[in-house]
Design an enzyme around this catalytic site. Structure first.
Site, PDB file in Angstrom:
ATOM      1  N   ARG A  13      36.543  40.772  33.417  1.00  0.00           N
ATOM      2  CA  ARG A  13      37.691  41.332  32.712  1.00  0.00           C
ATOM      3  C   ARG A  13      37.231  42.305  31.615  1.00  0.00           C
ATOM      4  O   ARG A  13      37.889  43.321  31.364  1.00  0.00           O
ATOM      5  CB  ARG A  13      38.562  40.226  32.127  1.00  0.00           C
ATOM      6  CG  ARG A  13      39.217  39.356  33.197  1.00  0.00           C
ATOM      7  CD  ARG A  13      40.137  38.304  32.601  1.00  0.00           C
ATOM      8  NE  ARG A  13      41.410  38.852  32.187  1.00  0.00           N
ATOM      9  CZ  ARG A  13      42.458  39.059  32.994  1.00  0.00           C
ATOM     10  NH1 ARG A  13      42.355  38.763  34.280  1.00  0.00           N
ATOM     11  NH2 ARG A  13      43.581  39.550  32.520  1.00  0.00           N
ATOM     12  N   LYS A  37      51.512  46.083  40.065  1.00  0.00           N
ATOM     13  CA  LYS A  37      50.573  45.429  40.976  1.00  0.00           C
ATOM     14  C   LYS A  37      50.983  45.620  42.439  1.00  0.00           C
ATOM     15  O   LYS A  37      50.161  45.947  43.291  1.00  0.00           O
ATOM     16  CB  LYS A  37      50.484  43.923  40.672  1.00  0.00           C
ATOM     17  CG  LYS A  37      49.564  43.557  39.529  1.00  0.00           C
ATOM     18  CD  LYS A  37      49.556  42.064  39.271  1.00  0.00           C
ATOM     19  CE  LYS A  37      49.013  41.257  40.442  1.00  0.00           C
ATOM     20  NZ  LYS A  37      47.539  41.352  40.527  1.00  0.00           N
ATOM     21  N   CYS A  55      34.762  30.188  40.506  1.00  0.00           N
ATOM     22  CA  CYS A  55      34.070  31.469  40.413  1.00  0.00           C
ATOM     23  C   CYS A  55      33.408  31.849  41.739  1.00  0.00           C
ATOM     24  O   CYS A  55      33.291  33.033  42.063  1.00  0.00           O
ATOM     25  CB  CYS A  55      33.056  31.442  39.282  1.00  0.00           C
ATOM     26  SG  CYS A  55      33.813  31.374  37.638  1.00  0.00           S
ATOM     27  N   GLU A  81      31.940  34.173  34.117  1.00  0.00           N
ATOM     28  CA  GLU A  81      32.027  35.188  35.166  1.00  0.00           C
ATOM     29  C   GLU A  81      33.339  35.968  35.084  1.00  0.00           C
ATOM     30  O   GLU A  81      33.374  37.186  35.289  1.00  0.00           O
ATOM     31  CB  GLU A  81      31.903  34.537  36.547  1.00  0.00           C
ATOM     32  CG  GLU A  81      30.556  33.870  36.802  1.00  0.00           C
ATOM     33  CD  GLU A  81      30.530  32.395  36.435  1.00  0.00           C
ATOM     34  OE1 GLU A  81      29.779  31.641  37.073  1.00  0.00           O
ATOM     35  OE2 GLU A  81      31.275  31.978  35.516  1.00  0.00           O
ATOM     36  N   LYS A 131      46.282  39.464  30.412  1.00  0.00           N
ATOM     37  CA  LYS A 131      46.978  40.375  31.325  1.00  0.00           C
ATOM     38  C   LYS A 131      47.799  41.420  30.570  1.00  0.00           C
ATOM     39  O   LYS A 131      47.811  42.603  30.929  1.00  0.00           O
ATOM     40  CB  LYS A 131      47.877  39.584  32.273  1.00  0.00           C
ATOM     41  CG  LYS A 131      47.175  38.783  33.347  1.00  0.00           C
ATOM     42  CD  LYS A 131      48.196  38.148  34.297  1.00  0.00           C
ATOM     43  CE  LYS A 131      47.522  37.425  35.460  1.00  0.00           C
ATOM     44  NZ  LYS A 131      46.840  36.203  35.011  1.00  0.00           N
TER      45      LYS A 131
END
Length: 496
Positions: free
Chosen positions: A99, A464, A293, A94, A429
Site C-alpha cells: 500500500r 473500482k 499474505c 507485506e 482506502k
C-alpha cells in the site's frame, strides 16, 4: 533521504541478489525514527519492502532503491471494518509495503500527468495510458515467509520440532478492543538455540506460530497425509544439510482455511494442514476478513499489485519481478506452490494482464527484530515477549513519508479523535482514493483514459468497477483459481 545503492553489475550477475536486497531494506529500516519500532529484546515484528531497480540503458550500472517499507503483524476484526474506508483493515508488513508502494506510484503518476518527469512512468501507446520506463522493475522483499500456504514448510530430522508460539500478554494485548488480531511468526530457523518464555497459564494469539496445545502433542514422526490436501514432500537440497532428510512434520500457520473448501485435518505430523488452499488471517476472538499474505502475493502475480484504480491509467499491469525472503524457515518448493503454481493455469486474461510469476530467492540475512532474534536477546525482567502493536509505513514521497498506525488508526490517536481526518492512516482506502482523485483532477481532460470519462463515477465502488480490464482479469482468476475468495461487501466501498 532515500537509501540507494549503485554498483556495476558483472556479466551474469542477478540484479536481485538476495543479500544485497535484504541489507538495503534493513538499512532503510534502521534510518527510520524510533516511533513505532519494537522494544529491543521484548517485542518483535516483520518487515517487507518494495525495491525499485533501474538499469541504465547505456551501461551495466544498476540502481536499487527502497521506495516503500512496512512493518506489522496484525489485522482488525470484521465488525471493526468501516463503511467510510477510514480504517486500515490489514496491517501485516507485506500489505503495508504494497500500500505504501501505491502511495509512491500515485505520486509518480501525478507528476507524469502534470507534465513533469517521473522516474517510474512514461507514456504508452494508448490514449491516457502509461507504462513502466524501460529498464525499471520492482522487487518485493519480506523478512519472513508470507503467512498462509507459504508458511506450511516441511520440517526435517535436523530441525527442531514445532513448539508453542511466544505468548502474548493476556487481556488487552491479545486483542485491542476493536478486533485487532496478532500474527505470530513460524518457529525460528534451524540451528538456533532459542530461549523461550514460560508456558504455564499462558494465552496465545495465533497466526504462523501454530496452535500451542497441538504443537506440544505433535512431535511425532508419523507421516500421515491428510485427505483433501497435498502430501508434504521432502525438501530439495537448498532446504536441508543432510543427503537424505526425513520429513517429520510441517511448520504451522495459524491462518484458517476459508469456509466452503478443504479444512485442516489437524492430524499429527505432516497431516496437520491442508495445502494449496485459501486462508484467512487469524487471531483469537473475532475472525478477520483479510486473506493471507501468501494468497495476496499469488493474486498479485496475475492481476498485478497496482490495484483497480491505478489500472485505469496503466496499459499493462505491474508485477514484482522478484520476491526475496529473509533468513527464516524456508522451502523453495513450498514458495513455488503458494505463490506461483496455484495460478499458473489461468488463461483468457484481457490485454495488459498475464500470469507473471516472480523469481523466488532467499537471503541469508535475518531481520534483527525477528521473533527468533528477539528471543535470543531477551533479558530477565523485560516481561513477556510479544509482537509489536504498531505498524510502520515509509515510502519515498515528499510529504508525510512516514505513517505509524495501531489498531487501524494513527498511532497514539485518542478515542475522541476517531472518525476525524487526523486519525486516519495515509494508507487507508479513503486516503488512497482521494490521492487517486487528485491525479484525475490534474489530468488534462483530453488525456483522460476512456474508462474515466464517465460522469457518473462518484464512489470508490464506482471507480473500482469502472476499471473494466482489471475486473475482467479478476473474474478469470476468481473462476479458474480462487473461486472461494470472499467478495468485498459493497456497503463497505460506497464512500467518496
Amino acid at each position: 533521504m532515500p537509501v540507494a545503492s549503485t554498483y556495476t553489475a558483472p556479466v551474469g550477475f542477478n540484479m536481485a541478489h538476495a543479500d544485497e536486497i535484504a541489507k538495503l531494506c534493513y538499512e532503510r529500516f534502521n534510518r527510520l525514527p524510533r516511533r513505532g519500532k519494537p522494544e529491543p529484546g521484548r517485542e518483535w515484528t516483520l518487515l517487507a519492502a518494495v525495491v525499485q531497480i533501474t538499469r541504465c540503458a547505456d551501461s551495466d550500472t544498476v540502481e536499487k532503491e527502497v521506495v516503500s517499507l512496512g512493518t506489522g503483524t496484525k489485522c482488525i476484526g470484521q465488525t471493526a471494518m468501516s463503511p467510510k474506508g477510514d480504517i486500515l483493515n490489514d496491517s501485516h508488513a507485506e500489505v503495508i509495503a504494497r500500500r505504501g508502494c501505491i502511495r509512491y506510484l500515485i505520486q509518480e503518476l501525478h507528476r507524469a500527468v502534470s507534465g513533469g518527469t517521473s522516474s517510474v512512468f512514461c507514456p504508452a501507446d494508448q490514449r491516457g495510458k502509461w507504462r513502466l520506463r524501460p529498464g525499471v522493475s520492482l522487487l518485493f522483499f519480506t523478512s519472513h515467509t508470507p503467512c498462509g500456504d507459504a508458511a506450511i514448510i516441511p520440517m526435517i530430522d535436523s530441525q527442531s520440532q514445532p513448539c508453542p508460539p511466544v505468548t502474548s500478554v493476556k487481556s488487552h494485548e491479545g486483542t485491542d478492543g476493536r478486533g485487532g488480531q496478532k500474527r505470530e511468526a513460524e518457529v525460528p530457523s534451524e540451528g538456533k538455540h532459542v530461549k523461550r518464555p514460560r508456558l504455564e497459564g499462558q494465552e496465545t494469539d495465533l497466526c504462523d506460530g501454530g496452535d500451542a496445545k497441538q504443537s506440544l502433542l505433535s512431535n511425532s514422526p508419523k507421516n500421515e497425509n491428510p485427505s483433501q490436501s497435498q502430501p508434504a514432500k521432502t525438501p530439495g537440497p537448498s532446504d536441508s544439510a543432510g543427503p537424505h532428510p526425513q520429513v517429520l512434520d510441517v511448520h504451522r500457520t495459524g491462518a484458517k482455511c476459508v469456509s466452503g473448501g478443504p479444512a485442516d485435518p489437524l492430524r499429527p505430523g505432516v497431516g496437520y494442514h491442508s495445502t494449496g488452499v485459501l486462508r484467512v488471517k487469524p487471531g483469537r476472538g473475532e475472525p478477520t476478513r483479510s486473506l493471507s499474505c501468501s494468497d495476496k502475493l499469488a493474486r498479485w502475480g496475475v492481476l498485478g499489485f497496482q490495484g483497480a484504480l491505478l489500472s485505469h491509467y496503466l496499459q499493462e499491469a505491474l508485477y514484482f519481478s522478484t520476491v526475496v525472503v529473509g533468513e527464516c524457515p524456508y522451502s523453495q518448493e513450498v514458495m513455488q506452490r503458494a505463490l506461483v503454481t496455484r495460478c499458473s493455469h489461468v488463461t483468457d486474461l484481457p490485454a495488459g494482464f498475464s500470469v507473471c510469476p516472480p523469481e523466488l530467492l532467499q537471503s541469508g540475512l535475518e531481520f534483527p527484530f525477528s521473533q527468533a532474534q528477539t528471543e535470543l536477546r531477551h533479558q530477565a525482567g523485560q516481561g513477556r515477549i510479544s509482537s509489536c502493536g504498531a505498524a510502520i509505513s515509509w515510502c519515498n514521497v515528499p510529504e508525510r513519508p512516514l505513517d505509524v498506525t495501531a489498531n487501524g488508526y494513527k498511532h497514539g490517536v485518542t478515542k475522541k479523535a476517531l472518525g476525524t481526518a487526523g486519525a486516519r492512516s495515509l494508507l487507508c482506502k479513503l486516503e488512497l482514493f482521494h490521492s487517486f482523485l487528485s491525479v484525475v483532477a490534474a489530468t488534462d481532460p483530453e488525456a483522460l483514459p476512456d474508462s474515466l470519462r464517465r460522469t457518473e463515477l462518484k464512489t470508490y465502488w464506482d471507480f473500482k468497477h469502472a476499471s473494466h480490464s482489471y475486473q475482467q482479469a479478476w473474474q478469470q482468476l476468481h473462476s479458474q483459481a480462487f473461486p472461494l475468495w470472499p467478495r468485498s461487501d459493497r456497503h463497505l466501498l460506497l464512500f467518496h
